[in-house]
Design an enzyme around this catalytic site. Sequence first.
Site, mmCIF file in Angstrom:
data_model
loop_
_atom_site.group_PDB
_atom_site.id
_atom_site.type_symbol
_atom_site.label_atom_id
_atom_site.label_comp_id
_atom_site.label_asym_id
_atom_site.label_seq_id
_atom_site.Cartn_x
_atom_site.Cartn_y
_atom_site.Cartn_z
ATOM 1 N N CYS A 1 -9.211 6.525 2.630
ATOM 2 C CA CYS A 1 -7.831 6.337 2.174
ATOM 3 C C CYS A 1 -7.656 4.833 2.104
ATOM 4 C CB CYS A 1 -6.847 6.949 3.175
ATOM 5 S SG CYS A 1 -5.134 6.422 2.930
ATOM 6 N N HIS B 1 -5.277 2.950 2.460
ATOM 7 C CA HIS B 1 -4.444 2.333 3.506
ATOM 8 C C HIS B 1 -5.267 1.972 4.748
ATOM 9 C CE1 HIS B 1 -1.046 3.959 1.215
ATOM 10 N NE2 HIS B 1 -0.217 3.306 2.021
ATOM 11 N N ASP C 1 -1.421 2.891 -6.502
ATOM 12 C CA ASP C 1 -1.496 3.632 -5.235
ATOM 13 C C ASP C 1 -0.103 4.193 -4.924
ATOM 14 O OD1 ASP C 1 -2.625 4.671 -2.838
ATOM 15 O OD2 ASP C 1 -1.799 3.008 -1.704
ATOM 16 N N SER C 2 -0.070 5.163 -4.013
ATOM 17 C CA SER C 2 1.221 5.696 -3.592
ATOM 18 C C SER C 2 2.032 4.616 -2.871
ATOM 19 C CB SER C 2 1.000 6.872 -2.638
ATOM 20 O OG SER C 2 0.308 6.413 -1.489
ATOM 21 N N GLU D 1 3.064 2.351 6.140
ATOM 22 C CA GLU D 1 4.112 2.035 5.149
ATOM 23 C C GLU D 1 5.367 1.494 5.833
ATOM 24 O OE1 GLU D 1 4.436 2.358 1.575
ATOM 25 O OE2 GLU D 1 2.245 2.379 1.720
ATOM 26 N N CYS E 1 -6.401 5.025 -4.960
ATOM 27 C CA CYS E 1 -5.825 6.034 -4.076
ATOM 28 C C CYS E 1 -6.807 7.197 -4.038
ATOM 29 C CB CYS E 1 -4.480 6.483 -4.653
ATOM 30 S SG CYS E 1 -3.719 7.843 -3.768
HETATM 31 N N1 DGL Z 1 -3.733 5.306 -0.080
HETATM 32 C C1 DGL Z 1 -3.855 6.609 -0.592
HETATM 33 C C2 DGL Z 1 -5.249 7.161 -0.417
HETATM 34 O O1 DGL Z 1 -6.187 6.395 -0.606
HETATM 35 C C3 DGL Z 1 -2.720 7.579 -0.412
HETATM 36 C C4 DGL Z 1 -2.159 7.781 0.904
HETATM 37 C C5 DGL Z 1 -0.957 8.691 0.865
HETATM 38 O O2 DGL Z 1 -0.039 8.422 0.091
HETATM 39 O O3 DGL Z 1 -0.943 9.667 1.633
HETATM 40 O O4 DGL Z 1 -5.459 8.312 -0.157
#
Ligand code: DGL
Length: 270
Positions: free
Chosen positions: A194, A196, A7-8, A162, A70
């Site tokens: 997402c 997150h 993931d990012s 984050e 992600c």
């Molecule tokens: N957690 C990621 C997603 O599912 C990326 C969020 C991001 O870096 O903007 O989209």
Amino acid sequence: MAVGVFDSGLGGLTVLDAVSQELPEVPFVYFADSSHAPYGVRDSEDIYDLTCSAVETLWDAGCDLVILACNTASAAALRRMQETWIPENKRVLGVFVPLIEAMTERDWGDNSPPREVAVKHVALFATPATVRSRAFQRELAFRAIGVDVEAQACGGLVDAIEEGDMILAEALVRSHVDALLRKMPAPEAAILGCTHYPLMKDIFQDALGADVKLYNQAELVSASLADYLKRHPDMYGAGAQSRFLTTGDPKKVSGHATRFLKREIGFENA
Ligand code: DGL
């Protein structure tokens, strides 16, 4: 026999937690590209380059199979990677497929004409890049008819999570849910599109109301990964140890991750 999870940033930990519960004997190498997060405000070319380089790091760490935990990378880069870049002996899987299968009540490979499905009004919360890609709506339209999807790009939310600024994150969730409800007053279901966002799941549920069903992407992905590995035991890589890698500051990332998962997580430099 390690499997890579990318993931990012911290969001993919929601998927990692579910897959490691489902497959406790499998070592997972988690890669957080924290120094380039968020991906959701980047253009597709940038997301493609960053995702390829992250996946190469996980291949080098002994993982032949990598899960893109992600949605942004899955929506903006995965198809191109699969069509042009991934060698024969490696696999990269995204988080979209299991979710679409659950919503449309059919397997991905089922090419029969689109059918009516149970859920008609769906709210999609995702990053600006995922919303812009329209990947979710496109895959749904191939398989289901009469589903109204209203998408809300949740600007700022990944940065707040984050940074561990949960007061700002809660305020942003409530304001993005408000904006969505003005466009679609009575969604039956919502997708936290997402990885997150499940870290804020209770706030989403509270703001949407208890009647709105939240799809649990992490659970769907882990069931689908377990099934995949049963069918493809050759895709376990050579890695033998669970590890957490980041391009960010390992101390800071470990602190936030430990707080989110409520267990000690130690990141090292990628
Ligand atoms: N957690 C990621 C997603 O599912 C990326 C969020 C991001 O870096 O903007 O989209």
